[in-house]
Enzyme design. Structure first.
Site, short mmCIF file in Angstrom:
data_model
loop_
_atom_site.label_atom_id
_atom_site.label_comp_id
_atom_site.label_asym_id
_atom_site.label_seq_id
_atom_site.Cartn_x
_atom_site.Cartn_y
_atom_site.Cartn_z
CG ASN A 22 1.34 6.41 6.17
OD1 ASN A 22 2.34 6.99 5.71
ND2 ASN A 22 1.35 5.14 6.48
CB SER B 280 0.07 0.19 -3.94
OG SER B 280 -0.23 0.35 -2.57
CB SER C 9 -5.60 6.08 -2.57
OG SER C 9 -6.31 4.88 -2.48
CB CYS D 171 2.36 -5.28 15.94
SG CYS D 171 0.88 -4.65 16.70
CB THR E 104 -12.12 -2.89 -19.07
OG1 THR E 104 -11.80 -3.65 -20.23
CG2 THR E 104 -13.49 -2.26 -19.21
CD GLN F 255 -3.08 8.80 4.92
OE1 GLN F 255 -4.04 9.42 5.37
NE2 GLN F 255 -3.08 7.48 4.84
CG HIS G 126 -8.99 3.27 0.18
ND1 HIS G 126 -8.62 2.99 1.46
CD2 HIS G 126 -7.91 3.05 -0.58
CE1 HIS G 126 -7.36 2.59 1.48
NE2 HIS G 126 -6.90 2.62 0.24
N1 PLP Z 1 0.59 6.06 0.35
C1 PLP Z 1 0.16 6.39 1.58
C2 PLP Z 1 0.76 7.55 2.29
C3 PLP Z 1 -0.85 5.64 2.18
O1 PLP Z 1 -1.26 5.97 3.41
C4 PLP Z 1 -1.39 4.54 1.48
C5 PLP Z 1 -2.42 3.69 2.10
O2 PLP Z 1 -2.40 3.43 3.28
C6 PLP Z 1 -0.91 4.26 0.20
C7 PLP Z 1 0.09 5.04 -0.33
C8 PLP Z 1 -1.44 3.10 -0.60
O3 PLP Z 1 -2.73 3.37 -1.05
P1 PLP Z 1 -3.61 2.22 -1.71
O4 PLP Z 1 -4.30 1.54 -0.60
O5 PLP Z 1 -4.56 2.94 -2.60
O6 PLP Z 1 -2.69 1.36 -2.47
#
Ligand code: PLP
Length: 516
Positions: free
Chosen positions: A166, A87, A214, A341, A252, A194, A216
């Protein structure tokens, strides 16, 4: 505290099976990544900006991770900036590039199916005068390239198009998108969050300027992202401060997270090799779902090269996703709604709407996203539980439509209204009259006070959390439980007259049960 929370979770494990099918939301941290991170957390606490040995070792680890990330992106390490999340990466590019061009050029062309971290930033930039043009997509979510060509003009400074979506998993023809942008001298941002680890990434070959990632979503830790900035493409810092990340992103470095991201990228080749198996499992799942619910509609592209191997968006006509998800959760299965939702609003997903689904169909849609550890047994179990639900072999929670929630129900002595909204929503909006507020993460602490002779009407902001809690109450022997579909958000919209008149009246805040 921890034990109490655990007790609540244990309820969901009563069937002794946990099947996680929401890998597009996040992934578990792999053992290999965790071990590397633990080592850093234990002994590598030096600040990478410090010149002494401990600091230099931390700086070395950050650079090593940068190389590991760059390698899987087909980028140079100097083009990779670590951020706190994708994000942030998306925000940083959109705002930085706007500052660079606007008002010389005034327009960004994007798609209507971007992640909220792009959509909401674009909405903000629009308030600042930037023209945002959303190029339509077809019924599978593919960007209409002929339309894109018409929309990208000499006033356009950026084309922003995600690589893979996503919710549906649709993959865009990024090379073609970049070519169209280049013809008019516009830059290209692509959200690859994704895609990494699911399909090959080659940023240099695609000729894009910016890309976001990202950790995670890749069996790495939460709280670390990456931003690719092609050498020579304009970029000014979003966060000002120290000179970290070559002066492009202050703060940092979160070394353990960055090392975790690097380690996660080292697994990418293995994940890509495994993708064929995941795709085969998804095929089995589609086949099974079509058998048990022949009228189901697959929203994800069925042409395999056009869709992520792990992602399936499916609509079950006549089946509200909130109820289905509540039941699946009750049986230990995690999937997500195609609509927002679950995030607390009653607004159908903008992605599903953009590919042509009605509001109702969007509310009948779920997203199933498989992972590296998903087995054929998991798929069979999920399909079996869904079948039980479709064929009425489970005890249902009653659903109340927002428009049906009238004065008769609100003031009925036999109705007990349970507010399970999170605190921030309670601050923003007054709730239903006569409601009883509890801590939604500690519902098990209030069971003794809840009446067993009344119908309990459970509500949350959007109807997602409340359905999970409704099923929990059912499992605790509460016979009559009703869930407010669409939550407070839905009711405020559909019955604004009643909201104006009664919201916030006679609300009771419950204290947790006394433990004898
Ligand atoms: N972009 C997409 C396509 C995502 O699926 C996500 C997370 O769901 C993000 C951006 C945002 O990632 P982060 O959780 O690292 O901000």
């Amino acid at each position: 505290m921890e034990l109490q929370y655990f007790a609540f979770l244990q309820h969901f494990m009563r069937f002794n099976r946990q099947v996680y099918l929401d890998h597009n939301a996040t992934t578990p941290v792999s053992d290999r990544v965790r071990k590397k991170m633990e080592r850093v957390l234990k002994s590598q606490y030096g600040n990478p900006s410090s010149f002494y040995g401990l600091g230099r070792e931390s700086a070395r680890l950050v650079e090593q991770a940068r190389e590991q990330v760059a390698k899987v992106l087909h980028a140079d390490p100097a083009e990779v900036i670590f951020t706190s999340c994708a994000s942030e990466s998306n925000n940083a590019v959109l705002k930085s590039v706007t500052a660079h061009y606007y008002p010389r050029r005034k327009k960004i062309v994007s798609t209507p199916i971007e992640h909220p971290s792009v959509m909401n930033t674009l909405a903000y930039l629009e308030t600042q005068g930037v023209i945002i043009d959303y190029c339509p997509v077809d019924d599978k979510g593919r960007v209409r390239l002929a339309e894109l060509e018409k929309r990208v003009d000499d006033d356009t400074f950026l084309v922003c198009c995600m690589l893979a979506n996503n919710e549906t998993g649709v993959i865009q023809d990024l090379k073609a998108v970049a070519r169209i942008a280049r013809q008019r001298g516009a830059l290209v941002l692509t959200d690859c969050v994704q895609a990494l680890g699911k399909i090959p990434i080659d940023l240099h070959a695609w000729d894009v300027d910016y890309a976001s990632f990202s950790a995670h979503k890749l069996y790495g830790p939460k709280g670390v992202g990456a931003l690719y900035v092609k050498q020579g493409s304009p970029f000014t810092p979003y966060l000002h401060g120290g000179h970290q990340e070559s002066g492009l992103r202050a703060g940092t470095e979160s070394i353990h997270n960055i090392v975790g991201f690097g380690a996660a990228c080292q697994q990418v080749d293995k994940l890509l090799t495994h993708a064929g198996q995941t795709r085969a499992l998804k095929r089995q799942l589609i086949q099974r779902l079509k058998e048990i619910k022949p009228d189901c509609v697959i929203n994800s592209p069925e042409t395999e090269s056009e869709c992520l191997p792990n992602t399936l968006s499916v609509t079950f006509p006549g089946v509200e996703n909130a109820g289905l998800m509540g039941m699946l959760d009750y049986r230990g299965i995690a999937v997500s709604a195609g609509s927002a939702c679950s995030t607390g609003e009653d607004t159908p997903s903008h992605v599903l709407k953009a590919i042509g689904l009605s509001d109702q169909a969007a509310r009948e849609t779920i997203r199933i996203s498989l992972g590296a550890d998903t087995s054929a047994r998991d798929i069979r179990y999920m399909a079996q539980v869904a079948q039980d639900y479709f064929e009425g072999r489970v005890s249902f929670v009653n659903m109340l439509a927002p428009a049906q929630l009238n004065e008769n129900i609100l003031f009925d002595e036999k109705t007990y209204i349970l507010d399970v909204r999170p605190p921030d929503d309670r601050k923003r909006f007054k709730g239903l009259p006569n409601a009883h507020e509890v801590n939604p993460l500690r519902v098990e602490n209030y069971l003794k006070q809840l009446p067993r002779d009344k119908e309990i009407l459970v509500y949350c902001p959007g109807g997602g959390l409340s359905i999970m809690i409704s099923y929990y109450l059912k499992s605790k022997g509460f016979k009559r439980v009703m869930n407010l579909r669409g939550g407070l958000d839905g009711w405020r919209k559909r019955r604004s007259d009643l909201y104006e008149k009664y919201a916030g009246q006679n609300v009771t805040v419950l204290e947790p049960d006394k433990i004898n």
